[in-house]
Design an enzyme around this catalytic site. Structure first.
Site, PDB file in Angstrom:
ATOM      1  CG  HIS A 107      -0.216   0.111   2.533  1.00 26.70           C
ATOM      2  ND1 HIS A 107       0.451  -0.964   3.105  1.00 26.70           N
ATOM      3  CD2 HIS A 107      -0.053   1.145   3.402  1.00 26.70           C
ATOM      4  CE1 HIS A 107       0.975  -0.584   4.251  1.00 26.70           C
ATOM      5  NE2 HIS A 107       0.690   0.692   4.458  1.00 26.70           N
ATOM      6  CG  ASP A 109       1.666   5.218   4.636  1.00 28.01           C
ATOM      7  OD1 ASP A 109       1.244   4.068   4.814  1.00 28.01           O
ATOM      8  OD2 ASP A 109       2.809   5.594   4.977  1.00 28.01           O
ATOM      9  CG  HIS A 261       5.034   1.010   2.943  1.00 30.70           C
ATOM     10  ND1 HIS A 261       4.404   2.109   2.411  1.00 30.70           N
ATOM     11  CD2 HIS A 261       4.505   0.853   4.192  1.00 30.70           C
ATOM     12  CE1 HIS A 261       3.544   2.616   3.278  1.00 30.70           C
ATOM     13  NE2 HIS A 261       3.577   1.855   4.362  1.00 30.70           N
ATOM     14  NE  ARG A 276       2.653   6.582   8.837  1.00 33.88           N
ATOM     15  CZ  ARG A 276       1.549   6.063   8.342  1.00 33.88           C
ATOM     16  NH1 ARG A 276       1.511   4.793   7.993  1.00 33.88           N
ATOM     17  NH2 ARG A 276       0.458   6.799   8.217  1.00 33.88           N
TER      18      ARG A 276
END
Length: 285
Positions: A107, A109, A261, A276
């Site tokens: 995917h 983000d 990723h 993150r």
């Protein structure tokens, strides 16, 4: 763009590619200290060239993590994922015996946003002795590798993206229909191009992903599903990928506009704790 072309004469760090197409490890830089304009320019060029850049042994504070990411743009607050206490911009991603890893889908983000993210900066707080790697896949290479027939079908096409996965989690958590309706209002389904033109490099890349894309507009469901399945599968081609083995205090900074990723969930019941920070991007075209 060669490595020499992006390194100023005063640069004390080096750039080592992981593969010919994607991923480079940068050494000789301390992210706990403010970077000057020349260094920031080098890092941005490295990000554009390699799609994801990695740093080792960065024992930085949360404030320093945020400060580094802010050098590249305004930061977003994720409306669904848990954040670190006192730091709404910091996603707290922890998996252990009770919470197995689950980000093991290719995917990019937050593509369900009208303006999805420019990039994400992920820091390893605690990692398994073995396992828990993250894989990255070059969506430029994925597009370039398509047949001309498939390119003809998708150039100019748009697809619908939605936060369907998070909606299910809200339902499972017992959120009321009114609360879910409010999130639907704040974050309605959006349409993005199936093939995105990167705003800085001008290169074309596949911009659909199995986590958030729902269907291609104007196609019958069966045709849309088959075409999307073919496009999703391109991320899994090894020649388009790099794989990063985490260590404590490693950092990955990736360009969500150019790569996807996949976090390998192969480490249960070990602990994998990450933080993150995500940089707001622009509307894809």
């Amino acid at each position: 763009m060669s490595q020499a072309a992006v390194l100023p004469e005063t640069a004390a760090f080096s750039i080592a590619p992981l593969t010919p197409a994607i991923g480079a490890e940068i050494s000789g830089i301390d992210l706990s200290r403010p970077t000057d304009a020349a260094t920031r320019a080098v890092l941005r060029e490295a990000l554009l060239q390699w799609k994801v850049i990695f740093f080792r042994d960065q024992d930085i504070t949360t404030e320093q993590h945020l400060a580094f990411a802010r050098q590249f743009g305004e930061l977003e607050v994720h409306p669904f994922a848990p954040h670190k206490e006192g730091y709404p911009e910091v996603l707290a991603i922890t998996h252990n015996r009770e919470r197995p890893g689950k980000e093991n889908k290719w995917h990019s983000d937050v593509t369900w946003r009208e303006c999805p993210s420019l990039g994400s900066v992920l820091r390893a707080v605690e990692v398994p002795d073995v396992g828990g790697d993250t894989l990255f896949s070059d969506m430029y290479a994925a597009y370039d590798g398509l047949s001309e027939e498939v390119k003809g079908k998708i150039d100019g096409a748009v697809a619908v993206h939605d936060f369907a996965h998070f909606r299910k989690l809200m339902e499972k958590a017992g959120k009321t229909p009114e609360e879910i309706k409010e999130m639907n209002r704040k974050y309605p389904m959006v349409e993005h191009p199936v093939v995105r033109t990167h705003p800085e490099t001008g290169r074309k890349g596949i911009y659909v992903n199995i986590a958030f894309t729902q269907h291609i507009v104007g196609m019958e469901k069966a045709e849309s599903d088959a075409l999307l399945a073919h496009l999703y599968a391109q991320a899994a081609v090894p020649e388009y990928q790099c794989r990063f083995r985490w260590q404590k205090n490693s950092i990955a900074f990736w360009d969500n506009r150019a790569c996807q990723h996949y976090a390998a969930a192969d480490y249960w019941p070990a602990v994998r704790q990450m933080e993150r920070v995500t940089i707001i991007g622009d509307r894809p075209y």
